[in-house]
Motif scaffolding. Structure first.
Motif, PDB file in Angstrom:
ATOM      1  N   UNK A 105      11.054   3.196  -0.131  1.00  0.00           N
ATOM      2  CA  UNK A 105      11.951   4.351  -0.035  1.00  0.00           C
ATOM      3  C   UNK A 105      12.851   4.443  -1.260  1.00  0.00           C
ATOM      4  N   UNK A 106      13.431   3.311  -1.640  1.00  0.00           N
ATOM      5  CA  UNK A 106      14.357   3.293  -2.769  1.00  0.00           C
ATOM      6  C   UNK A 106      13.635   3.594  -4.079  1.00  0.00           C
ATOM      7  N   UNK A 107      12.447   3.014  -4.250  1.00  0.00           N
ATOM      8  CA  UNK A 107      11.666   3.255  -5.472  1.00  0.00           C
ATOM      9  C   UNK A 107      11.267   4.715  -5.577  1.00  0.00           C
ATOM     10  N   UNK A 108      10.853   5.295  -4.469  1.00  0.00           N
ATOM     11  CA  UNK A 108      10.460   6.703  -4.472  1.00  0.00           C
ATOM     12  C   UNK A 108      11.622   7.596  -4.890  1.00  0.00           C
ATOM     13  N   UNK A 109      12.822   7.263  -4.399  1.00  0.00           N
ATOM     14  CA  UNK A 109      14.006   8.041  -4.754  1.00  0.00           C
ATOM     15  C   UNK A 109      14.323   7.912  -6.244  1.00  0.00           C
TER      16      UNK A 109
END
Length: 204
Positions: free
Chosen positions: A113-117
């Motif tokens: 989730x964090x990487x995608x953001x």
């Protein structure tokens, strides 16, 4: 030691030791403890009760944090010890163990989730993404997996920054060009990739 209980607001229970207020808990934790008003506890029993009370408080706080957004394990531990005391780190880790067992805390899910953001909103470089995930306490194995899955294209990201954040830079001016290269390097892009993109733009 003599333990007495008094009801507070809502479901709060205030516990007193030998007549002196000591700690507040909830009705559920107090009743689940098996003790009642006027109980006589040994030092060991009182210590165990306090640990159960603190665990419940920290677990509830962790749930509140996870309701806001996904967190890494390190984030939860750090926030719990900041709020409840650095001597509670072991208890904070126990809270995280329980959250993980219930599927509520998962570093791999958080990392995705964090990487995608970061990639979608900030066009972060591979090096920048690795550093950001590491700073959140994500393990190297998970980071490597995320980077392999994403297959980031640093050339596209550099071009994005040149078209947005650095769009007013005159790349034909040596000083501005060098300043832009330094800024992109600090974002985690390699000098070779940066110069490749800039050279192509200068020659186009």
């Amino acid at each position: 030691m003599l333990i007495t209980s008094k009801h507070g607001k809502g479901n709060k229970i205030h516990l007193h030791v030998d007549g002196e207020y000591t700690i507040t808990t909830t009705e559920r934790v107090w009743y689940d403890s098996g003790y009642s008003d006027g109980a006589e506890l040994s030092d060991e029993e009182w210590s165990a009760l306090c640990e159960s009370i603190n665990f419940a408080k920290m677990y509830a706080r962790a749930l509140d944090l996870l309701d806001l957004r996904d967190h890494s394990r390190r984030e939860i531990v750090d926030k719990l010890v900041t709020k409840y005391g650095y001597d509670k780190r072991e208890l904070a880790n126990a809270v995280c163990d329980k959250l993980a067992e219930g599927g509520l805390l998962d570093d791999e899910r958080f990392a995705h989730i964090y990487a995608d953001e970061l990639v979608r909103r900030k066009h972060v470089s591979p090096t920048g993404l690795r550093a950001a995930l590491s700073a959140k306490g994500v393990g190297k194995g998970i980071i490597d997996m995320i980077l392999d899955e994403l297959e980031l294209n640093p050339i596209e990201s550099i071009s994005y920054f040149l078209d947005t954040k650095f769009r007013d830079r005159d790349l034909t001016d040596d000083k501005q060009c060098e300043k832009t290269i330094t800024a992109l390097y600090r974002l985690g892009f390699s000098i070779s990739d940066i110069k490749n993109v800039i050279t192509n733009r200068q020659n186009s």
